[in-house]
Design a protein around this motif. Structure first.
Motif, short mmCIF file in Angstrom:
data_model
loop_
_atom_site.label_atom_id
_atom_site.label_comp_id
_atom_site.label_asym_id
_atom_site.label_seq_id
_atom_site.Cartn_x
_atom_site.Cartn_y
_atom_site.Cartn_z
N LYS A 149 -3.67 7.11 2.61
CA LYS A 149 -3.58 8.14 3.65
C LYS A 149 -3.77 7.53 5.04
CE LYS A 149 -6.99 10.65 1.95
NZ LYS A 149 -7.39 9.80 0.81
N SER A 150 -4.85 6.76 5.19
CA SER A 150 -5.10 6.16 6.51
C SER A 150 -4.03 5.14 6.85
CB SER A 150 -6.47 5.50 6.54
OG SER A 150 -7.48 6.47 6.44
N THR A 151 -3.55 4.45 5.85
CA THR A 151 -2.49 3.48 6.10
C THR A 151 -1.27 4.18 6.68
OG1 THR A 151 -3.30 2.09 4.31
CG2 THR A 151 -1.03 1.72 5.02
N GLY A 182 -8.30 5.55 -1.14
CA GLY A 182 -7.51 4.36 -1.43
C GLY A 182 -6.06 4.64 -1.75
N ILE A 233 0.83 -1.21 0.00
CA ILE A 233 0.00 0.00 0.00
C ILE A 233 0.86 1.26 0.00
CG2 ILE A 233 -1.84 1.26 1.16
CD1 ILE A 233 -2.75 -1.42 2.32
N1 LIG Z 1 -7.09 -3.77 6.69
C1 LIG Z 1 -7.03 -3.76 5.35
N2 LIG Z 1 -7.13 -4.92 4.67
C2 LIG Z 1 -7.04 -4.93 3.32
N3 LIG Z 1 -6.86 -3.85 2.58
C3 LIG Z 1 -6.75 -2.66 3.18
C4 LIG Z 1 -6.83 -2.57 4.61
N4 LIG Z 1 -6.70 -1.27 4.95
C5 LIG Z 1 -6.54 -0.60 3.79
N5 LIG Z 1 -6.56 -1.44 2.75
C6 LIG Z 1 -6.41 -1.08 1.33
O1 LIG Z 1 -5.31 -0.23 1.22
C7 LIG Z 1 -5.54 0.80 0.31
C8 LIG Z 1 -5.32 2.13 0.97
O2 LIG Z 1 -6.31 2.34 1.94
P1 LIG Z 1 -6.33 3.59 2.92
O3 LIG Z 1 -4.99 3.76 3.51
O4 LIG Z 1 -7.45 3.40 3.86
O5 LIG Z 1 -6.64 4.75 1.90
P2 LIG Z 1 -7.19 6.23 2.11
O6 LIG Z 1 -7.18 6.51 3.58
O7 LIG Z 1 -6.25 7.06 1.37
O8 LIG Z 1 -8.55 6.25 1.52
C9 LIG Z 1 -6.96 0.59 -0.20
O9 LIG Z 1 -6.89 -0.11 -1.43
C10 LIG Z 1 -7.59 -0.25 0.86
O10 LIG Z 1 -8.61 -1.06 0.33
#
Ligand SMILES: Nc1ncnc2c1ncn2[C@@H]1O[C@H](COP(=O)(O)OP(=O)(O)O)[C@@H](O)[C@H]1O
Ligand SMILES: [Mg+2]
Lengths: 491, 259
Positions: B40-42, B37, B16
């Motif tokens: 950011k949250s990651t 996606g 990611i």
């Molecule tokens: N726990 C998880 N399991 C599987 N995929 C995840 C998980 N958390 C995030 N993802 C995937 O990682 C990518 C980035 O997600 P995320 O960081 O939430 O993005 P944002 O916050 O920018 O919208 C996305 O494709 C999301 O589906």
């Protein structure tokens, strides 16, 4: 630099949760004493021997023998969701008493100091200076009661609080009048066994109109190896009387399973109130399921009089197997029964517990509040029965049954049975299941709270409604048992 | 200072974050924008130490400490705060109890005396007034049954109470009406100080009308693809995220092969 890094918090979190769940069993020590122990095995001779040791009257010996004959025709119950190898009832010691205590009750000065030290170590000081404030204690060690505190003070109110054996000698007419009237000897396999071989326990009698001025409690300690504990408790509250009674239990850590098959009978006459609280912390066995107590107990209250009330509150954290259904027969009109329970199973512990509320009188009410916590590979079953008989006009029951799962290898089951034979009855049942989630733990840890504290907090919150039913000192004990910090919630 | 160097992270084997670089100096506020996606949250959760995400490469230095070596609760105690995009409900635990436990865990770590119930209540009530939360929220279970806006205010309340050194706000503005947005922004602005840095993750530029960042970064496919001043946010608003993605694909993927 690009090698996969294992985040340290993964291990830390697992350890922290593990530490919370694997707190040491601190009551697991053994006391070395000279004992008077009858040989292993069960026969009419064993029963005669026990009865003779206790100097019992003939009617009681006959009652035991009758129960034994019933027991011989019975088979162990198999309907509970617990599994264990068959018990060899000839491989158990049915009577073991500390030697110094052969001739019935003595003054505290004569009690073996080693015994006093044992109870002190368990947090139950018996000697004059350190007695628990406002709590009278009957201390039962293996098969006998070793001391009962505050007897004189209670006696001034006409209250009888003593060991069962003592009551047989000093108040035979009361014992004879009430014994077996709530749990008859042939009630079930373990009750029949208890009736045949019961050794000691507590007897409480609160006369008409008396409110017991202090908490009464019995502390049960299993010590001797290969010994079963078969205690019998009988509490009678006459018209308008009230009493709050507490029970605590511990046992040494051993690799063998030990059997505990108790019977508790409560009788409340018109307008009487009995509150019975248990914190059960028998040795649960090790994390691989080796050892631990088989806790097969029959507890039943009889709201015999109008407007009487019986409340059971239990916090069950110990025992390898728990098979226990404290129940209330709501015989008197307008009588009330309560059952509040927290049962925690961890590692390979199994608990099959619950209650029966039998509504016989008019406008009888009952409340069942059950909180089951399963962790490790623990299995937790709630079995509740609400029966409304054809006479029980206006009966009401409310049942709430919540399960909390910690981890994903544990199990929780709920088996409610409702039999309603009167159209005016109102019976409500609610059940929830939740799991302590990784997201909850992470949220708390992100706020600086350790995973153990987070689990404690969630578990404590989950149990709050039951804990608040416990007398203060027991609530504290119960919280400690569940690994909850003592710091109270603000506000 | 926070220095993120070539950070790679994955969940369930799926990459990611793909070589993310970022420097945030003390006292600075950085905004991170990017399409859904993009990671950011990651990034926020990896910084906070959530172990469902595996760090597969790179390093994060925080004032000379290896941030990634610390367990989550120690990061929090050292002053890292994450305002969650989706605050978690904890039934049965009162908000007051939870907040007090958190504040005291952090005060203990800082060598400060723990608050007793009275001190805590007067402090928390003052902070609640500032974020427009009624006192009853103290006695409700943590986030249980809170509306989206109430949850976000509860996050800002916690941030104010815990006085972090580094705050990461993950879409704290999403789903808020304009009044709530203003309250959240005020909460952030009140905390701005020369020692405190902040990473404000947002999907929309409108938050940046209220919180003026020192720098704006655009995240795409797990990397920062553009950095600039405030005006970058406005540009983004005008052209949409498609504009960035088109640019990102054309640009050489520096550092993206490291994982
Ligand atoms: N726990 C998880 N399991 C599987 N995929 C995840 C998980 N958390 C995030 N993802 C995937 O990682 C990518 C980035 O997600 P995320 O960081 O939430 O993005 P944002 O916050 O920018 O919208 C996305 O494709 C999301 O589906
Ligand atoms: Mg997000």
């Amino acid at each position: 630099m690009n090698a996969p890094l294992s985040p340290p918090s993964a291990a830390t979190r697992a350890d922290a949760l593990g530490a919370f769940l694997e707190q040491d069993y601190t009551a697991g020590f053994e006391t070395r004493l000279e004992t008077d122990t009858v040989p292993k095995g069960l026969s009419e001779d064993t029963i005669r021997l026990i009865s003779a040791r206790k100097g019992e009257p003939d009617w009681l010996l006959d009652w035991r023998l009758e129960a034994y004959r019933r027991w011989l025709t019975m088979t162990p119950p198999t309907w509970a969701a617990v599994s264990f190898p068959p018990i060899d009832f000839q491989d158990i010691v049915y009577y073991s008493a500390p030697k110094s205590k052969k001739d019935g009750p003595k003054s505290l000065d004569e009690v073996d100091p080693e015994l006093l030290r044992t109870f002190e170590k368990l947090g139950v000081p018996l000697h004059e200076r350190a007695r628990l404030a406002g709590v009278a204690v009957d201390a039962v060690f293996d098969s006998v009661s070793v001391a009962t505190t505050f007897q004189k003070e209670l006696g001034e109110h006409g209250i009888v609080f003593c060991s069962f054996s003592e009551a047989v000698k000093t108040h035979p007419e009361l014992v004879r009048q009430y014994l077996g009237t709530v749990v008859p000897p042939g009630d079930n396999f373990y009750a029949a066994l208890n009736s045949a071989v019961f050794s000691d326990g507590s007897f409480v009698f609160i006369p008409k109109g008396v409110k017991c001025p202090m908490e009464l409690s019995t502390y049960f300690r299993i010590n001797a190896r290969d010994t079963g504990q078969f205690e019998r408790t009988l509490i009678v509250a006459e018209e308008g009387a009230s009493v709050s009674y507490l029970e605590g239990c511990t046992a040494p850590m051993r690799d063998e399973n030990q059997l505990h098959a108790a019977v508790v009978e409560l009788i409340a006459l018109d307008d009487a109130k009995i509150k019975y609280s248990t914190v059960q912390n028998w040795y649960p066995g090790d994390k691989d399921g080796k050892g631990g107590i088989y806790n097969f107990v029959t507890k039943r209250g009889d709201c015999r009089g109008a407007r009487s009330r019986i409340s059971w509150t239990q916090v069950e954290t110990g025992s390898a197997i728990t098979w226990k259904y404290p129940s209330v027969i709501l015989r008197g009109d307008d009588s009330v029964g309560d059952f509040h329970s927290v049962a925690l199973t961890n590692n390979l512990q199994q608990a099959d517990t619950g209650t029966k509320m039998i509504h016989m009188g008019r406008n009888t009410r009952s409340t069942i509040l059950s909180k089951g916590i399963s962790a490790g590979r623990g299995s937790n079953t709630f079995r509740g029965m609400v029966r409304v008989t054809p006479r029980a006009e206006g009966a009401r029951n409310y049942t709430q049954c919540d399960s909390l799962l910690i981890g994903d290898r544990c199990a929780a089951h709920t088996f409610p049975t409702i039999e309603v034979r009167h159209p005016s009855a109102r019976v409500e049942h609610e059940a929830t299941t939740s799991r302590i989630g990784e997201d909850q733990l992470f949220y708390a840890m992100q706020r600086g709270i350790s995973a153990e504290d987070a689990v404690s907090m969630i578990v404590n919150g989950f149990c709050r409604e039951v804990f608040k039913e416990l007398p203060m000192e027991f609530a504290v004990e119960a919280q400690k048992l569940l690994g909850v910090s003592l710091e109270g919630s603000v506000g | 200072m926070l220095k993120i160097d070539n950070l790679h992270a994955a969940v369930d084997g799926k990459a990611i974050l793909n070589g993310l670089n970022l420097e945030v100096k003390d006292g600075e506020v950085h905004a991170i924008m990017g399409p859904n996606g993009s990671g950011k949250s990651t990034l926020a959760q990896v910084l906070a130490g959530r172990d469902t995400f595996q760090v597969t490469g790179g390093a994060v230095d925080w004032d000379g400490t290896d941030l990634l070596a610390l367990p989550a609760e120690e990061r929090a105690r050292a002053g890292l705060f994450l305002a969650f995009q989706y605050p978690v409900e904890i039934p049965g635990v009162s908000n007051a109890y939870f907040l007090k436990a958190a504040v005291n865990a952090i005060r203990r770590h800082r060598g400060l005396p723990e608050y007793d119930a009275m001190d805590f209540l007067s402090r928390v009530k003052a902070e609640m007034k500032a974020v427009g939360m009624r006192e009853e929220f103290l006695y409700r279970s943590v986030n249980e049954g809170f509306s989206g806006g109430e949850k976000k205010r509860n996050e800002v309340l916690q941030m104010a109470l815990l006085e972090p050194k580094l705050a990461v706000l993950d879409e704290t503005d999403s789903g808020l009406d304009i009044d709530a947005l203003r309250i959240v922004a005020e909460g952030v602005n009140r905390l701005r100080s020369p020692e405190r840095s902040m990473i404000v993750i947002t999907h929309y530029q409108r938050l940046l009308d209220y919180i003026v960042p020192d720098q704006v970064h655009v995240l795409s496919h797990g990397r920062i693809v553009r950095s600039g001043g405030r005006e970058l946010a406005l540009e983004l608003e005008e052209h949409g995220y498609g504009w960035i993605d088109a640019g990102a694909k054309a640009a050489p993927a520096t550092g993206a092969t490291g994982g």
